[in-house]
Design a protein around this motif. Structure first.
Motif, short mmCIF file in Angstrom:
data_model
loop_
_atom_site.label_atom_id
_atom_site.label_comp_id
_atom_site.label_asym_id
_atom_site.label_seq_id
_atom_site.Cartn_x
_atom_site.Cartn_y
_atom_site.Cartn_z
N ASP A 66 -0.81 15.29 5.14
CA ASP A 66 -1.55 14.43 4.21
C ASP A 66 -2.75 15.20 3.67
O ASP A 66 -3.90 14.82 3.85
CB ASP A 66 -1.98 13.16 4.99
CG ASP A 66 -2.66 12.12 4.10
OD1 ASP A 66 -2.51 12.21 2.87
OD2 ASP A 66 -3.33 11.22 4.65
N ASP B 212 -2.47 4.74 -2.93
CA ASP B 212 -3.53 5.53 -2.29
C ASP B 212 -3.58 6.83 -3.09
O ASP B 212 -2.80 7.75 -2.87
CB ASP B 212 -3.11 5.77 -0.83
CG ASP B 212 -4.01 6.77 -0.13
OD1 ASP B 212 -5.02 7.18 -0.72
OD2 ASP B 212 -3.67 7.13 1.01
N THR C 109 -6.82 0.58 11.01
CA THR C 109 -5.90 1.42 11.77
C THR C 109 -6.47 1.72 13.16
O THR C 109 -5.77 1.61 14.15
CB THR C 109 -5.62 2.73 11.01
OG1 THR C 109 -5.04 2.41 9.76
CG2 THR C 109 -4.67 3.65 11.78
N GLY D 286 0.86 4.41 0.81
CA GLY D 286 -0.08 5.23 1.56
C GLY D 286 0.18 6.72 1.41
O GLY D 286 1.32 7.18 1.43
N GLY D 287 -0.91 7.47 1.28
CA GLY D 287 -0.78 8.92 1.17
C GLY D 287 -0.23 9.53 2.45
O GLY D 287 0.61 10.44 2.42
N LEU D 288 -0.71 9.02 3.58
CA LEU D 288 -0.21 9.54 4.86
C LEU D 288 1.30 9.29 4.98
O LEU D 288 2.07 10.20 5.31
CB LEU D 288 -0.95 8.83 6.02
CG LEU D 288 -0.42 9.13 7.42
CD1 LEU D 288 -0.60 10.60 7.77
CD2 LEU D 288 -1.11 8.25 8.47
N HIS E 32 -14.08 2.55 4.65
CA HIS E 32 -13.21 3.08 5.70
C HIS E 32 -14.04 3.46 6.91
O HIS E 32 -15.22 3.84 6.79
CB HIS E 32 -12.45 4.30 5.18
CG HIS E 32 -11.17 4.53 5.92
ND1 HIS E 32 -10.58 3.59 6.71
CD2 HIS E 32 -10.36 5.64 6.00
CE1 HIS E 32 -9.46 4.08 7.23
NE2 HIS E 32 -9.31 5.33 6.82
N VAL F 66 -9.20 -1.08 6.27
CA VAL F 66 -7.97 -0.47 6.80
C VAL F 66 -8.09 -0.41 8.33
O VAL F 66 -8.57 0.58 8.87
CB VAL F 66 -7.78 0.95 6.23
CG1 VAL F 66 -6.44 1.54 6.67
CG2 VAL F 66 -7.87 0.95 4.71
N ARG G 1 -13.00 4.15 -2.69
CA ARG G 1 -13.04 4.18 -1.22
C ARG G 1 -14.25 5.00 -0.79
O ARG G 1 -14.37 6.17 -1.16
CB ARG G 1 -11.73 4.80 -0.73
CG ARG G 1 -11.72 5.20 0.71
CD ARG G 1 -10.28 5.40 1.12
NE ARG G 1 -10.12 6.32 2.21
CZ ARG G 1 -8.95 6.67 2.71
NH1 ARG G 1 -7.82 6.15 2.20
NH2 ARG G 1 -8.88 7.53 3.70
N TRP H 145 0.87 -1.18 0.00
CA TRP H 145 0.00 0.00 0.00
C TRP H 145 0.91 1.23 0.00
O TRP H 145 1.64 1.46 0.97
CB TRP H 145 -0.87 -0.03 1.26
CG TRP H 145 -1.63 1.21 1.64
CD1 TRP H 145 -1.38 2.01 2.72
CD2 TRP H 145 -2.80 1.76 1.01
NE1 TRP H 145 -2.31 3.02 2.81
CE2 TRP H 145 -3.21 2.89 1.76
CE3 TRP H 145 -3.54 1.41 -0.12
CZ2 TRP H 145 -4.31 3.67 1.42
CZ3 TRP H 145 -4.65 2.18 -0.46
CH2 TRP H 145 -5.03 3.29 0.30
N ALA I 283 -1.86 0.14 7.20
CA ALA I 283 -1.69 1.30 6.33
C ALA I 283 -0.58 2.28 6.70
O ALA I 283 -0.28 3.18 5.91
CB ALA I 283 -3.01 2.06 6.25
N ASN J 141 -6.52 13.94 5.64
CA ASN J 141 -6.56 12.58 6.19
C ASN J 141 -7.88 12.33 6.89
O ASN J 141 -8.43 13.20 7.56
CB ASN J 141 -5.39 12.40 7.16
CG ASN J 141 -5.28 10.97 7.63
OD1 ASN J 141 -5.95 10.56 8.56
ND2 ASN J 141 -4.44 10.20 6.95
N SER J 142 -8.40 11.12 6.74
CA SER J 142 -9.73 10.77 7.27
C SER J 142 -9.81 10.87 8.77
O SER J 142 -10.90 10.97 9.33
CB SER J 142 -10.08 9.35 6.84
OG SER J 142 -10.05 9.26 5.45
N PHE J 143 -8.66 10.81 9.45
CA PHE J 143 -8.69 10.85 10.91
C PHE J 143 -8.53 12.27 11.45
O PHE J 143 -8.36 12.47 12.64
CB PHE J 143 -7.60 9.94 11.50
CG PHE J 143 -7.77 8.49 11.08
CD1 PHE J 143 -9.04 7.90 11.03
CD2 PHE J 143 -6.67 7.71 10.75
CE1 PHE J 143 -9.20 6.57 10.64
CE2 PHE J 143 -6.82 6.39 10.36
CZ PHE J 143 -8.10 5.81 10.31
C1 SPV Z 1 -3.45 6.49 4.17
O1 SPV Z 1 -2.74 5.61 4.66
O2 SPV Z 1 -3.00 7.51 3.67
C2 SPV Z 1 -4.91 6.32 4.17
C3 SPV Z 1 -5.51 5.52 5.19
O3 SPV Z 1 -5.53 6.91 3.35
S1 SPV Z 1 -5.93 6.58 6.44
O4 SPV Z 1 -4.76 7.23 6.93
O5 SPV Z 1 -6.54 5.71 7.44
O6 SPV Z 1 -6.89 7.53 5.94
#
Ligand code: SPV
Ligand code: MG
Length: 560
Positions: free
Chosen positions: A76, A103, A235, A64-66, A208, A233, A177, A62, A256, A140-142
């Motif tokens: 991110d 990603d 996480t 990953g963007g992060l 997600h 994912v 996604r 993966w 991830a 970032n989703s978080f």
């Molecule tokens: C990433 O790893 O960049 C993702 C997953 O997109 S998350 O960080 O959970 O959004």
């Protein structure tokens, strides 16, 4: 070290071979997607982390963007441009043979950006891209997920369609996604979106969730069934036993961000330890060795390729300088240091000799130390110690030095108290013979000085036309009959690499036949001649200085 490099090069070649034989990355990815088992992707964020992940056994990665933005030191939030992401991907793809899923955030724009992205990914052998149903620039989703705006469904479907139309390889995968849960929507919104993306041509759904338990993703899977493979994912809900994901029938779980997180922790600990201890001693055994870096980089393959493709390097040579004895004739000057460390023009004799070799292109120099060995501490030399220096002579020191040298190169040998001009080395290099010695025709000077000298008797005396003749040694000794002396060996000899095994054998024989501890080079030369080796003699006059007495030492400045 060499052994390890060879082993590594085999591993590296096997790996490349494996890579050539392995099925296409896009096809490998489809196998993971369609597998009946739960499969795993591990995050990687550069070439080396990708390689480590593959070596550990992961069948896919993966990007990953992060993690990729973090390794650049930015957020991110599309702060790294998409071409900067591509750059990293290219290294990851080159370093590995397993499929990589990018990603791809939101696809970096609208349908047009997505189709250009797909074509650039295919050029880099990336197997799949995942795009999320949000707007550019995303975050970032978080981070405040429930404030994030979702894309219009139809507009997002146009991104999927354009991407699918753009791909050249039918097996390239576009994963969509669904961020409905992240943005605070419920199951029906998530399902509605997933179905629309399914109809638009998506190859799988990534659902997600930011919850610390898996209820959202399990509810989704239950309702969704097997319409398309579903990726998760874990996480935030990492503590959920993996069997639950397997039982629910998910296709792939992505770990991830664990490579970048472990790298960060390790780097923080390393930096703190170094600043605190002002030393790396504590750390050395806890971090990867430099040769491990070389292995991961595939350095051994490059070394092999250099041998295959680069023109042969000119023959290299090494040198041995024998400097074990005290030089008692110097009196109190050599109480604390051996003669070779006495200074001429403010630098030790040894350092002047090293200069001569260096000027001749010779860097590999072994010095045999004995008397007051600690006093010989010049840099960049290889040291061998003859601790029996008081009871032994030249050949014992020479044998010890031979033990560690590279026997694949020609070898010069000289003494720590003999200065000579670089010219002598050039002169000797003009001959390919197995043993070449330089002989001073003005040997009477030594007789007058009453010092020990290695006299030689040769196949012909020196004459005006001896330059055009092949002249060889017949015998060498300190006490030759003056009537047959043709000259004095200057204390510099060149051995070809081919003769080195013979030298070792000869010295073994001499050990049985004579008092080897007292044996000197003139004994070896005479022995070699008696065994049929031709010792080439090059006559010359001057160009050297044997420093035996204080007077020699005082006059040596003029010689230099
Ligand atoms: C990433 O790893 O960049 C993702 C997953 O997109 S998350 O960080 O959970 O959004
Ligand atoms: Mg991301």
């Amino acid at each position: 070290m060499l052994k390890q490099l060879l082993k590594n090069s085999k591993d590296y070649c096997d790996h490349r071979l494996e890579r050539m034989i392995k099925e296409k990355k896009t096809s490998q990815f489809r196998t993971l997607l369609d597998s009946q088992n739960l499969e795993f992707l591990l995050e990687a964020h550069n070439g080396i982390s990708a390689k480590i992940a593959e070596e550990s056994g992961f069948k896919g990665l993966w990007a990953g963007g992060l993690a990729i933005s973090a390794q650049y030191g930015v957020r991110d939030s599309n702060e790294a441009s998409w071409t900067q992401v591509l750059e990293v991907l290219e290294f990851m793809s080159d370093a590995t043979s397993v499929p990589i899923m990018l990603d791809g955030d939101t696809g970096y724009g609208n349908f047009n950006n997505v189709r250009r992205l797909v074509s650039k990914l295919e050029q880099r052998e990336i197997a799949a891209v995942c795009i999320e149903d949000k707007l550019y620039p995303k975050t970032n989703s978080f981070i405040g997920g429930n404030k994030q705006q979702l894309a219009d469904i139809d507009e997002f479907c146009s991104r999927i369609k354009a991407g699918k139309d753009a791909q050249k390889d039918d097996l390239f995968s576009i994963i969509t996604r669904v961020e409905a849960f992240i943005a605070g929507w419920g199951l029906s919104e998530a399902i509605k979106r997933a179905e629309a993306y399914h109809q638009a041509g998506s190859d799988a759904i990534l659902i997600h969730s930011a919850m610390t338990n898996p209820s959202e993703i399990l509810a989704f899977k239950e309702e969704w069934g097997d319409r398309l493979p579903v990726i998760i994912v874990p996480t935030k809900y990492y503590s959920t036993p993996t069997e639950i994901f397997t039982e629910a029938g998910f296709s792939i779980a992505i770990w991830a961000n664990h490579m970048i997180r472990s790298a960060i922790e390790a780097m923080q600990q390393t930096a703190a330890s170094i600043i605190q201890n002002q030393s790396v001693v504590e750390l050395e055994d806890r971090i990867a060795s430099v040769s491990e870096i070389f292995r991961l980089q595939g350095v051994s393959e490059l070394l092999q390729a250099e041998e295959l493709y680069l023109p042969q390097q000119p023959k290299t040579k090494s040198a041995i300088i024998l400097a074990a004895s005290r030089g008692s004739a110097m009196g109190s000057l050599t109480e604390q240091q051996p003669k070779s460390m006495l200074k001429i023009k403010e630098r030790p004799i040894l350092s002047h000799i090293v200069d001569v070799y260096n000027k001749h292109g010779i860097r590999e120099i072994t010095v045999v130390r004995g008397y007051q060995k600690e006093a010989i501490d010049l840099p960049s030399l290889r040291y061998v110690d003859n601790d029996d220096y008081a009871d032994t002579s030249e050949l014992v020191s020479f044998e010890k030095a031979l033990l560690g040298i590279d026997v694949n190169q020609d070898l010069f040998v000289s003494f720590g108290d003999v200065l000579f001009k670089p010219y002598l080395l050039q002169l000797m290099d003009g001959f390919e013979d197995e043993v070449v010695i330089v002989v001073d025709t003005q040997w009477q000077d030594s007789v007058n000085k009453e010092r020990a000298a290695d006299y030689v008797h040769c196949s012909e005396p020196h004459s005006r036309d001896s330059y055009s003749h092949e002249i060889f040694l017949k015998v060498s000794a300190e006490n030759l009959d003056p009537k047959i002396i043709d000259g004095e060996w200057m204390g510099v000899v060149k051995f070809s690499k081919n003769i080195i095994p013979t030298l070792k054998e000869s010295m073994n024989k001499m050990r049985q036949e004579t008092d080897f501890n007292a044996a000197k080079f003139h004994h070896l030369f005479t022995h070699l001649v008696s065994e049929g080796t031709r010792v080439k003699v090059v006559y010359t006059t001057g160009h050297w200085l044997d420093i035996d007495t204080l007077e020699d030492l005082l006059g040596a400045g003029n010689f230099l």
